[in-house]
Structures are given as C-alpha cells and as structure tokens.
Design a protein around this motif. Structure first.
Motif, PDB file in Angstrom:
ATOM      1  N   SER A  27       0.825  -1.209   0.000  1.00 43.45           N
ATOM      2  CA  SER A  27       0.000   0.000   0.000  1.00 43.45           C
ATOM      3  C   SER A  27       0.859   1.258   0.000  1.00 43.45           C
ATOM      4  O   SER A  27       0.534   2.260  -0.653  1.00 43.45           O
ATOM      5  CB  SER A  27      -0.919   0.004   1.229  1.00 43.45           C
ATOM      6  N   VAL A  28       1.963   1.212   0.739  1.00 42.63           N
ATOM      7  CA  VAL A  28       2.880   2.359   0.787  1.00 42.63           C
ATOM      8  C   VAL A  28       3.501   2.587  -0.594  1.00 42.63           C
ATOM      9  O   VAL A  28       3.579   3.725  -1.078  1.00 42.63           O
ATOM     10  CB  VAL A  28       3.984   2.123   1.842  1.00 42.63           C
ATOM     11  N   LEU A  29       3.925   1.523  -1.252  1.00 42.74           N
ATOM     12  CA  LEU A  29       4.525   1.635  -2.582  1.00 42.74           C
ATOM     13  C   LEU A  29       3.511   2.133  -3.613  1.00 42.74           C
ATOM     14  O   LEU A  29       3.840   2.928  -4.492  1.00 42.74           O
ATOM     15  CB  LEU A  29       5.101   0.284  -3.009  1.00 42.74           C
ATOM     16  N   SER A  61       6.521  -7.032  -6.715  1.00 41.57           N
ATOM     17  CA  SER A  61       5.655  -6.627  -7.824  1.00 41.57           C
ATOM     18  C   SER A  61       5.234  -5.165  -7.686  1.00 41.57           C
ATOM     19  O   SER A  61       5.256  -4.395  -8.660  1.00 41.57           O
ATOM     20  CB  SER A  61       4.421  -7.531  -7.876  1.00 41.57           C
ATOM     21  N   TYR A  62       4.869  -4.769  -6.461  1.00 38.19           N
ATOM     22  CA  TYR A  62       4.479  -3.376  -6.218  1.00 38.19           C
ATOM     23  C   TYR A  62       5.671  -2.429  -6.351  1.00 38.19           C
ATOM     24  O   TYR A  62       5.502  -1.272  -6.738  1.00 38.19           O
ATOM     25  CB  TYR A  62       3.841  -3.243  -4.833  1.00 38.19           C
ATOM     26  N   ALA A  68       7.843   2.155 -12.191  1.00 41.85           N
ATOM     27  CA  ALA A  68       7.265   2.417 -13.508  1.00 41.85           C
ATOM     28  C   ALA A  68       6.364   3.651 -13.486  1.00 41.85           C
ATOM     29  O   ALA A  68       6.431   4.502 -14.375  1.00 41.85           O
ATOM     30  CB  ALA A  68       6.473   1.202 -13.985  1.00 41.85           C
ATOM     31  N   LYS A  69       5.531   3.765 -12.444  1.00 38.51           N
ATOM     32  CA  LYS A  69       4.616   4.908 -12.350  1.00 38.51           C
ATOM     33  C   LYS A  69       5.373   6.212 -12.112  1.00 38.51           C
ATOM     34  O   LYS A  69       4.877   7.290 -12.454  1.00 38.51           O
ATOM     35  CB  LYS A  69       3.604   4.675 -11.234  1.00 38.51           C
ATOM     36  N   ALA A  89       1.138  -9.361 -13.275  1.00 39.95           N
ATOM     37  CA  ALA A  89       1.198  -7.906 -13.078  1.00 39.95           C
ATOM     38  C   ALA A  89       2.595  -7.366 -13.378  1.00 39.95           C
ATOM     39  O   ALA A  89       2.755  -6.312 -14.004  1.00 39.95           O
ATOM     40  CB  ALA A  89       0.782  -7.547 -11.651  1.00 39.95           C
ATOM     41  N   CYS A  90       3.628  -8.096 -12.940  1.00 42.03           N
ATOM     42  CA  CYS A  90       5.019  -7.682 -13.200  1.00 42.03           C
ATOM     43  C   CYS A  90       5.344  -7.722 -14.686  1.00 42.03           C
ATOM     44  O   CYS A  90       5.980  -6.807 -15.213  1.00 42.03           O
ATOM     45  CB  CYS A  90       5.988  -8.596 -12.458  1.00 42.03           C
TER      46      CYS A  90
END
Length: 247
Positions: A27-29, A61-62, A68-69, A89-90
């Motif tokens: 969630s933090v990431l 993954s996150y 990327a974001k 997802a990755c």
C-alpha cells in the motif's frame, strides 16, 4: 487517499514496538507511485532490503510498479529482471515500460517470453503488444496475435479491439480495421479516432467526414485528434469544402 496513507505510515514508523510487514509495504509503494514520490519509494526500497521483505513476490511486484509509475523505467526493468519469481502484473508492467520508452521490439520480445514461461496474457498485456505492432507497422505479427485471440476464444474488450483497429489502420489494412470496428458493441473514442486516422493516412477525406458525421449522430464527442486527422486528410486530398465543413 495516498497522502493520508503515507501520513499513517510515517506515524507507524515512530512506534518502537510496531513494524511494517508485507501487508503494509504494498500500500505504501502504491501511494508512492500514485504521487510520483520516487525518492520516498527508494527509501522504502532500502527498508525492504534491510528487513528481508524483498523475498515477498507481492512486495517486489508493487516495487516494480512504483518505479514504472514514477517514470523510473530503468529501475523497474532492473527490478523485474532480478526477480526469481514473477507474476502477470510484473510482466505487464515491464512490457508497458518498454512500450512507453518506445522500445517496441523489446516489448514484443518480453511478451513472447511471458508466454513461453507459461504465463497467460490478459487484456492489458495483449493491448500493449498489439499497440507495439502498430508502432512498428508490423502487420504480420499483429495479425498473428489477432488470429491466436480468435482461436483461443479470448473476449475482445474495448481496449483490445481499439488496439486492433489502430494496428490495422496504421498498417494500411483498412478492411480488417473496419471489420473489427463494426463488431465492437460499444465503440470507444480511441476506436473512432483510429478509424478516421487510418482513412486519413490514405488521404480518403470523404470516408473521414462520413465517419465524423456518424460519430456525431451517435453522440460521441470528437477530440483534437479527431479533428486534426480529418483536416490532414482534407489537406492531402485537396478538399477545401470538406475542410470548411468542419470549421
């Protein structure tokens, strides 16, 4: 509510007897990525290494997604390549990274690798792969992906269908672009623009304007892309009256 999430994380770090775990960090990431806080994301990355939580596939993954974001594509790709285990997802994230930095061949190479390793591509993966074919004007590979989708019974949602229309239009195969376009139950603005742009490439001003009129009658609001594509087609075919019609 990314700001609030990071605020709570900051408070949590002040508690001496409570430690973030593998449920906290994703969630933090995600919040770091949503706010493009790459420096904070790198600090979290350091914490993950120190606490040994990098072994968690969800956390990794996150982390890839966060880089990327934040447009740190090189870090995202490096993180992905170092992962011993990967999820869909990755794969989607790294394929998207290559697409965004215009390395379309690499995007397609990773798309092929994903399937060879036994991962099932989803709508996001396939859309990016088809768009990569469009940017490379690679009709052969685009048609091959389309054929595989039909044979497997894959449901062509609006994203995949719009990408196919774009690919066929850019590759000059307007017959197939029309076929896919007409089969779409709900046509997105991207699909309309792709069809108009496809006709525009051929200088077919009449078809561009006809599509524009149909689009207007169906209550679809044109974008700047729509109008510029039609005007370009009118210019190429020296159709002053059709251009004035838009004005």
């Amino acid at each position: 509510m990314y700001v609030e999430a990071l605020g709570l994380f900051d408070k949590l770090m002040c508690y001496p007897y409570l430690k973030p775990d593998s449920y906290t960090y994703p969630s933090v990431l995600k919040a770091c990525g949503g706010l493009c806080r790459v420096v904070l994301g790198q600090m979290v990355h350091t914490c993950l290494i120190k606490t040994g939580l990098m072994v968690d596939i969800v956390v990794r993954s996150y982390l890839v997604s966060m880089y990327a974001k934040c447009n740190s594509f090189e870090y995202a790709i490096q993180m992905f390549d170092e992962m011993p285990d990967k999820d869909v997802a990755c794969w989607n994230t790294v394929i998207s990274c290559y697409y965004q930095i215009r390395k379309f061949e690499e995007a397609l190479r990773y798309f092929g690798m994903m399937r060879r390793y036994g991962f099932e591509p989803n709508s996001v993966t396939i859309t990016t792969a088809i768009l990569s074919c469009a940017r490379l004007f690679d009709l052969e590979r685009g048609r091959e992906i389309h054929k595989e989708l039909i044979n497997s019974g894959f449901w062509l949602d609006s994203f995949v269908s719009s990408a196919l229309v774009d690919m066929y239009g850019k590759c000059g195969h307007l017959e197939m672009a029309i076929e896919v376009f007409e089969q779409m139950p709900k046509k997105s603005i991207v699909a309309w623009n792709s069809m108009i742009t496809g006709y525009g490439f051929k200088g077919d001003c009449f078809s561009c304007v006809q599509l524009f009129k149909r689009m207007y009658n169906e209550g679809i609001k044109p974008t700047l892309t729509t109008l510029s594509s039609i005007l370009m087609a009118c210019s190429r075919s020296v159709q002053l009256l059709e251009g004035k019609y838009l004005y």
